[in-house]
Write a protein that holds these residues in place. Structure first.
Motif, PDB file in Angstrom:
ATOM      1  N   PRO A   1     -61.628  70.640  27.820  1.00  0.00           N
ATOM      2  CA  PRO A   1     -60.785  69.831  28.980  1.00  0.00           C
ATOM      3  C   PRO A   1     -60.995  70.553  30.166  1.00  0.00           C
ATOM      4  O   PRO A   1     -60.623  71.982  30.044  1.00  0.00           O
ATOM      5  CB  PRO A   1     -59.537  69.559  28.379  1.00  0.00           C
ATOM      6  CG  PRO A   1     -59.539  69.482  27.032  1.00  0.00           C
ATOM      7  CD  PRO A   1     -60.721  70.340  26.621  1.00  0.00           C
ATOM      8  N   GLY A   2     -61.322  70.302  31.499  1.00  0.00           N
ATOM      9  CA  GLY A   2     -61.018  71.042  32.616  1.00  0.00           C
ATOM     10  C   GLY A   2     -62.217  71.819  32.705  1.00  0.00           C
ATOM     11  O   GLY A   2     -62.108  72.663  33.855  1.00  0.00           O
ATOM     12  N   THR A   3     -63.464  71.708  32.234  1.00  0.00           N
ATOM     13  CA  THR A   3     -64.527  72.415  32.492  1.00  0.00           C
ATOM     14  C   THR A   3     -65.779  71.785  32.927  1.00  0.00           C
ATOM     15  O   THR A   3     -66.892  72.134  33.139  1.00  0.00           O
ATOM     16  CB  THR A   3     -65.012  73.099  31.127  1.00  0.00           C
ATOM     17  OG1 THR A   3     -65.513  72.207  30.289  1.00  0.00           O
ATOM     18  CG2 THR A   3     -64.079  74.055  30.606  1.00  0.00           C
ATOM     19  N   ASP A   4     -65.300  70.469  33.701  1.00  0.00           N
ATOM     20  CA  ASP A   4     -66.392  69.617  34.409  1.00  0.00           C
ATOM     21  C   ASP A   4     -67.109  70.179  35.427  1.00  0.00           C
ATOM     22  O   ASP A   4     -68.452  70.121  35.551  1.00  0.00           O
ATOM     23  CB  ASP A   4     -65.785  68.444  34.764  1.00  0.00           C
ATOM     24  CG  ASP A   4     -64.865  67.856  33.609  1.00  0.00           C
ATOM     25  OD1 ASP A   4     -65.335  67.223  32.629  1.00  0.00           O
ATOM     26  OD2 ASP A   4     -63.519  67.913  33.547  1.00  0.00           O
ATOM     27  N   VAL A   5     -66.720  71.233  36.191  1.00  0.00           N
ATOM     28  CA  VAL A   5     -67.363  71.817  37.292  1.00  0.00           C
ATOM     29  C   VAL A   5     -68.524  72.631  36.746  1.00  0.00           C
ATOM     30  O   VAL A   5     -69.629  72.611  37.226  1.00  0.00           O
ATOM     31  CB  VAL A   5     -66.479  72.569  38.072  1.00  0.00           C
ATOM     32  CG1 VAL A   5     -67.314  73.564  39.108  1.00  0.00           C
ATOM     33  CG2 VAL A   5     -65.552  71.767  38.919  1.00  0.00           C
ATOM     34  N   ALA A   6     -68.024  73.344  35.609  1.00  0.00           N
ATOM     35  CA  ALA A   6     -69.210  74.157  34.876  1.00  0.00           C
ATOM     36  C   ALA A   6     -70.409  73.256  34.610  1.00  0.00           C
ATOM     37  O   ALA A   6     -71.783  73.805  34.640  1.00  0.00           O
ATOM     38  CB  ALA A   6     -68.519  74.838  33.792  1.00  0.00           C
ATOM     39  N   ILE A   7     -70.206  72.196  33.939  1.00  0.00           N
ATOM     40  CA  ILE A   7     -70.998  71.331  33.465  1.00  0.00           C
ATOM     41  C   ILE A   7     -72.007  70.774  34.843  1.00  0.00           C
ATOM     42  O   ILE A   7     -73.380  70.915  34.856  1.00  0.00           O
ATOM     43  CB  ILE A   7     -70.788  69.875  32.971  1.00  0.00           C
ATOM     44  CG1 ILE A   7     -70.260  70.471  31.474  1.00  0.00           C
ATOM     45  CG2 ILE A   7     -71.698  68.984  32.535  1.00  0.00           C
ATOM     46  CD1 ILE A   7     -69.625  69.328  30.915  1.00  0.00           C
ATOM     47  N   ALA A   8     -71.276  70.280  35.928  1.00  0.00           N
ATOM     48  CA  ALA A   8     -72.116  69.775  37.269  1.00  0.00           C
ATOM     49  C   ALA A   8     -72.928  70.866  37.881  1.00  0.00           C
ATOM     50  O   ALA A   8     -74.030  70.743  38.100  1.00  0.00           O
ATOM     51  CB  ALA A   8     -71.037  69.315  38.166  1.00  0.00           C
ATOM     52  N   ASN A   9     -72.246  72.158  37.783  1.00  0.00           N
ATOM     53  CA  ASN A   9     -73.127  73.317  38.241  1.00  0.00           C
ATOM     54  C   ASN A   9     -74.289  73.764  37.440  1.00  0.00           C
ATOM     55  O   ASN A   9     -75.270  73.972  37.930  1.00  0.00           O
ATOM     56  CB  ASN A   9     -72.191  74.542  38.381  1.00  0.00           C
ATOM     57  CG  ASN A   9     -71.168  74.477  39.716  1.00  0.00           C
ATOM     58  OD1 ASN A   9     -71.410  73.618  40.286  1.00  0.00           O
ATOM     59  ND2 ASN A   9     -70.409  75.424  39.845  1.00  0.00           N
ATOM     60  N   GLY A  10     -73.998  73.496  36.237  1.00  0.00           N
ATOM     61  CA  GLY A  10     -75.222  73.883  35.341  1.00  0.00           C
ATOM     62  C   GLY A  10     -76.373  72.997  35.365  1.00  0.00           C
ATOM     63  O   GLY A  10     -77.612  73.334  35.453  1.00  0.00           O
ATOM     64  N   VAL A  11     -75.787  71.812  35.593  1.00  0.00           N
ATOM     65  CA  VAL A  11     -77.054  70.561  35.790  1.00  0.00           C
ATOM     66  C   VAL A  11     -77.651  70.927  37.074  1.00  0.00           C
ATOM     67  O   VAL A  11     -79.088  70.870  37.097  1.00  0.00           O
ATOM     68  CB  VAL A  11     -76.521  69.233  35.658  1.00  0.00           C
ATOM     69  CG1 VAL A  11     -77.294  68.068  36.258  1.00  0.00           C
ATOM     70  CG2 VAL A  11     -75.745  69.026  34.137  1.00  0.00           C
ATOM     71  N   LEU A  12     -76.897  71.206  38.223  1.00  0.00           N
ATOM     72  CA  LEU A  12     -77.750  71.571  39.439  1.00  0.00           C
ATOM     73  C   LEU A  12     -78.560  72.622  39.408  1.00  0.00           C
ATOM     74  O   LEU A  12     -79.652  72.379  39.956  1.00  0.00           O
ATOM     75  CB  LEU A  12     -76.541  71.621  40.517  1.00  0.00           C
ATOM     76  CG  LEU A  12     -76.926  71.734  41.714  1.00  0.00           C
ATOM     77  CD1 LEU A  12     -77.627  70.754  42.509  1.00  0.00           C
ATOM     78  CD2 LEU A  12     -75.695  71.909  42.976  1.00  0.00           C
ATOM     79  N   LYS A  13     -78.313  73.799  38.894  1.00  0.00           N
ATOM     80  CA  LYS A  13     -79.085  74.707  38.547  1.00  0.00           C
ATOM     81  C   LYS A  13     -80.422  74.346  37.893  1.00  0.00           C
ATOM     82  O   LYS A  13     -81.344  74.695  38.506  1.00  0.00           O
ATOM     83  CB  LYS A  13     -78.348  75.710  37.632  1.00  0.00           C
ATOM     84  CG  LYS A  13     -79.167  77.209  37.615  1.00  0.00           C
ATOM     85  CD  LYS A  13     -78.432  78.192  37.020  1.00  0.00           C
ATOM     86  CE  LYS A  13     -79.293  79.447  36.739  1.00  0.00           C
ATOM     87  NZ  LYS A  13     -79.960  80.008  37.958  1.00  0.00           N
ATOM     88  N   ILE A  14     -80.372  73.635  36.853  1.00  0.00           N
ATOM     89  CA  ILE A  14     -81.379  72.900  36.328  1.00  0.00           C
ATOM     90  C   ILE A  14     -82.302  72.422  37.117  1.00  0.00           C
ATOM     91  O   ILE A  14     -83.620  72.278  37.255  1.00  0.00           O
ATOM     92  CB  ILE A  14     -81.138  72.337  34.714  1.00  0.00           C
ATOM     93  CG1 ILE A  14     -80.386  73.503  33.749  1.00  0.00           C
ATOM     94  CG2 ILE A  14     -82.516  71.910  34.125  1.00  0.00           C
ATOM     95  CD1 ILE A  14     -79.881  72.800  32.609  1.00  0.00           C
ATOM     96  N   LEU A  15     -81.750  71.312  37.846  1.00  0.00           N
ATOM     97  CA  LEU A  15     -82.288  70.635  38.791  1.00  0.00           C
ATOM     98  C   LEU A  15     -83.201  71.414  39.846  1.00  0.00           C
ATOM     99  O   LEU A  15     -84.190  70.935  40.302  1.00  0.00           O
ATOM    100  CB  LEU A  15     -81.400  69.596  39.624  1.00  0.00           C
ATOM    101  CG  LEU A  15     -80.830  68.599  38.713  1.00  0.00           C
ATOM    102  CD1 LEU A  15     -79.654  67.811  39.456  1.00  0.00           C
ATOM    103  CD2 LEU A  15     -81.722  67.360  38.247  1.00  0.00           C
TER     104      LEU A  15
END
Ligand code: SF4
Length: 700
Positions: free
Chosen positions: A224-238
């Motif tokens: 819980p509360g780590t959603d920014v990390a996911i969005a940033n990780g996905v953006l890095k891969i993109l």
């Protein structure tokens, strides 16, 4: 043997419980001396005739014998019925005395996102014009504030959905971030099921398995509360794989260079570790979302009710902007509103910092426009107040000494619920208008009986931003009054009647149209007549010959330069983020169950709904339960820094082992908000409901 129906009456209405605002009919049959009721769905563009179990049983609370039917005054600790005249006299005397002793801003107003647009509008005007106080805010602050602020900062405007629901089945990839639509807005599900049937890839981000995550092709069960990390990780891969839309970024957005520089500095391994997910999962999200020609992202309270909720929303909006998946057919964003009028109620001036039409209370032009509509001088329009939870802090500090609560139950819905109770008890004069003697109303000096959805006509704006007219012709229960009537009557007693000269909801809507004209949420082209004919219109609708706006941002965003603002959102450092320790070794997250709405004050009155979920519960992984000495179905004491509750445990191997879940529809010792801390998002003042840390102990 079936008894003969002697007469049948059909009442057109709209479900009061969630932002889908399903159209429905109450069928009342008279059989000998008995009345029998049934609610059925009615066809319309959004809910298409569907109802969920809440809607089917909504009439059970509206027709419940516990409904308040007369004003009640507390005398020696007991409530006694009084007349409306006596009630208004009491309000006048107390409000005038309190303002004389403690100043104008000692009065406060606490509103709701379950009221009509007309009532939301009038409550804002009531606070500023009739009471002349700066202190007004509402329960939507606890619900949608971070999505609204995130969208305003990014796009320059906040309408929950940028596209209509009709586009969902045709999109190719859907990210559902922190939303359990299957339980919270069940009639929306067929749009997503149809999308899946049509081949869309669905990704759900949620620490728990739910009926919604079961629909997904990929379920990311993060901490819980780590959603920014996911969005940033996905953006890095993109960015690394060049799956971004360079032309869109160049022409339609700003600040991408800063975002790219930051994103390139982060390490995917760290991101994955922070979120408790695998690299493969991050790649899978990026590859599908980046490669598909269309995509949509939907967020809800799971990612929004965080102390960094605004930034979390913005981190997901970065993904849409980087891939150019917004402002186009079948691509866009949706913040899935929880409350019935979660969208409309935040547009018309109930918020501490806003005026109608989504205008800003600290903007001179906006102040002058609204002062002119209201017929007052701009200098007499109060300034910005504080957010919902902060009003209770001001009560504790002795700065606010009286409160008028309309259609809300703040003790149960606010964080640090023990403090809210103490604050309400500390007030010199508390007035609550509601359907029932709620936990908050029980502390009031005066309780006013309000009308229900069956009796109270008005407009509500659904999850898409579609303004809909709720017909309401059912006979009023007892001496109950519409909330807007109560406000007009009190204003009259306070000598401000000329500003509140309304005899029906439509007259208020006519003024709201003018107040919204030229604002971001422009309703000026919408009329009751059009709503009856067209079954709903999406704002902005700036003139009567304008069809409404089904898709936003096709040519430009709402910032002055027409561009959307991307944002650098660091995921590592969130000040005072709750962290598990030896003393509090588990994350606690909260949410809803299908059969209940908000604080449960209405749905717990419905026998059919109450029977489905009659008490709060703690969802916990079997191995975690064993580790903490908790047996299946036993009572558990859950303790945080703020308080404790006792609930029954339900074992579930589908939740993370470091996380427990408790729904928030119950009161007193089952009220999970007693455990939630009072840390607020710095941008929108939303409390971090979705992540606390707790310890468990068995109750013997
Ligand atoms: Fe529709 Fe929501 Fe009411 Fe269910 S609760 S019937 S989905 S408006």
């Amino acid at each position: 043997k079936q008894q003969k129906v002697q007469s049948e009456q059909i009442y057109e209405t709209q479900c009061p419980y969630c932002s889908m605002q399903c159209k429905m009919q109450l069928i009342e049959q008279r059989i000998i001396s008995r009345k029998k009721h049934k609610t059925v769905g009615k066809d319309n563009p959004t809910s298409q005739g569907r109802l969920c179990v809440k809607g089917m049983n909504a009439h059970q609370h509206a027709l419940h014998h516990d409904r308040l039917k007369q004003p009640l005054k507390r005398i020696n600790g007991e409530f006694e019925p009084i007349t409306w005249e006596e009630a208004y006299q009491l309000i006048q005397e107390n409000f005038e005395q309190i303002q004389k002793e403690d100043g104008k801003d000692a009065l406060s107003v606490y509103g709701s996102a379950s009221v009509t647009n007309e009532e939301a509008y009038l409550l804002g005007k009531f606070a500023r014009v009739a009471l002349e106080t700066r202190h007004i805010d509402y329960n939507g602050r606890l619900c949608m504030a971070s999505a609204a602020t995130g969208a305003n900062m990014t796009f320059g405007i906040d309408r929950g959905f940028t596209n209509t629901l009709q586009e969902v089945p045709h999109t190719r990839c859907i990210i559902l971030a922190g939303t359990n639509i299957a339980d919270c807005q069940p009639t929306i599900m067929p749009y997503f099921e149809k999308a899946k049937e049509n081949g869309a890839y669905i990704i759900a981000i949620d620490p728990r398995e739910t009926s919604t995550t079961n629909l997904a092709d990929l379920h990311i069960k993060n901490i819980p509360g780590t959603d920014v990390a996911i969005a940033n990780g996905v953006l890095k891969i993109l960015i690394d794989l060049d799956l971004i839309d360079h032309a869109f970024i160049e022409q339609r957005t700003e600040d991408f260079a800063e975002v790219r520089a930051y994103i390139q500095s982060i390490k995917l391994d760290d991101v994955a570790k922070t979120a408790g997910v695998s690299l493969d999962e991050l790649y899978q999200i990026a590859l599908v979302f980046g490669r598909e020609p269309s995509g949509m992202i939907f967020t809800a309270r799971g990612i929004e009710q965080q102390i960094n909720g605004t930034e979390t929303v913005r981190s997901f909006l970065n993904l849409l902007l980087a891939t150019g998946k917004i402002g186009k057919r079948n691509s866009g964003y949706g913040a899935i509103t929880g409350q019935g009028n979660g969208q409309g109620a935040r547009e018309h001036g109930q918020k501490a910092d806003q005026l109608p039409g989504y205008r800003l209370i600290e903007n001179l032009k906006d102040r002058q426009y609204i002062a002119n509509v209201w017929g007052i001088e701009e200098k007499n329009l109060p300034r910005k107040g504080v957010s919902a939870y902060e009003m209770f802090e001001k009560i504790m500090a002795g700065e606010i000494t009286s409160m008028f609560v309309m259609c809300s139950n703040p003790i149960v819905s606010n964080p640090n619920a023990n403090l809210i109770k103490k604050a309400l008890q500390k007030l010199k004069f508390l007035v609550v208008s509601d359907l029932f003697l709620s936990e908050s109303a029980k502390l009031a000096d005066l309780v006013l009986p309000a009308t229900s959805y069956l009796e109270d006509e008005g407009t509500l704006t659904n999850v898409e931003g579609r303004v809909m007219l709720r017909e309401a012709n059912y006979p009023i229960q007892g001496e109950a009054k519409h909330d807007w009537q109560i406000l007009c009557d009190i204003a009259q007693r306070l000598g401000k009647g000329k500003y509140f000269d309304f005899d029906q909801a439509e007259e208020i809507f006519e003024e709201l149209r003018i107040a919204s004209k030229g604002g971001k949420a422009d309703y000026s082209g919408i009329t009751y007549e059009r709503l009856r004919q067209e079954q709903g219109i999406l704002w902005p609708c700036p003139s009567e010959d304008h069809a409404g706006t089904n898709r936003l941002f096709e040519d430009s965003f709402a910032h002055e330069n027409g561009k959307a603002k991307m944002a650098v959102i660091p995921y590592q450092s969130i000040d005072n983020k709750p962290t598990i320790t030896q003393e509090y070794p588990l994350y606690l997250t909260t949410g809803r169950v299908m059969s209940h709405y908000l604080t449960g004050e209405q749905t717990r009155k419905s026998p059919s709904l109450a029977a489905r979920d009659f008490e709060a519960f703690l969802e916990i992984h079997p191995q975690t339960a064993e580790k903490h000495g908790i047996e299946a179905d036993s009572l558990v004491r859950v303790t945080s820094e703020k308080g404790w509750i006792i609930v029954r445990c339900r074992l579930s191997s589908t939740i993370r082992k470091d996380t427990v879940f408790v729904p928030f529809h119950w009161t007193e010792k089952q009220n999970v908000n007693r455990l939630v801390s009072d840390q607020l998002d710095p941008y929108c003042r939303m409390p971090g409901f979705k992540m606390s840390v707790v310890r468990l102990s068995p109750v013997n």
